[in-house]
Design a protein around this motif. Structure first.
Motif: not given
Length: 190
Positions: A53-66
């Protein structure tokens, strides 16, 4: 027609996303508690929706912080996952997620998890990162979350650098000193 500078920014509220899911028996372990992996999967979905929604683009998960599992979630409870953008970089977004579980019969609600997912906006065709809109901070709480995300990023960079630095740099005497109070036994062949 050209874009105004404000077109390159969005408010936190513009992409805030709430997802609600009933916890069914298929999500549980033998004790009737919901698997942590099920909750992580739901968190990843709501993080994606918020970032997209924020980027209006396809997104991938790069990391999860704890992810801390504070209390268990039971079959039959209704879980709400609320995601919002806390920080943006060039192509990355830190999405904060708060998870609560509601027991309808007991009329109780409990906070079960909080986490921060770093999502990266990418071009669907070539997979390369794309620039995301900046973030309009409208409350002191949003400013605090943005700054906290900046600090977590710096700390994570430091931890990664230090982890690479210390691997293999200790001698046997250093190991003995560092590990003296730990629950391990050294059996290193020198």
């Amino acid at each position: 027609m050209t874009n105004s500078p404000m077109d390159d920014f969005k408010t936190v509220d513009a992409s805030r996303t709430t997802m609600t899911e009933l916890m069914i028996p298929a999500y549980s372990n033998f004790g009737g508690k919901i698997h942590g992996g099920t909750l992580l999967s739901l968190m990843d979905k709501v993080a994606y929706a918020c970032a997209a929604k924020h980027s209006s683009a396809y997104c991938v998960t790069a990391s999860i912080d704890k992810v801390d599992f504070l209390v268990s979630v039971d079959v039959g409870e209704i879980v709400d996952l609320v995601a919002s953008v806390h920080h943006v970089g060039n192509s990355s977004m830190v999405i904060g997620i708060e998870v609560t579980a509601e027991n309808i019969r007991k009329k109780t609600t409990k906070h079960t998890n909080s986490s921060y997912f770093t999502m990266v906006a990418v071009d669907e065709e070539d997979g390369k990162p794309v620039k995301v809109p900046g973030l309009i901070l409208q409350t002191s709480g949003e400013v605090g979350l943005f700054i906290a995300a900046m600090h977590r990023k710096k700390l994570n960079e430091y931890y990664q650098k230090e982890s690479r630095h210390v691997q293999g740099t200790y001698n046997k005497e250093d190991y003995i000193t560092l590990l003296a109070a730990e629950r391990c036994r050294l059996e290193i062949q020198v």
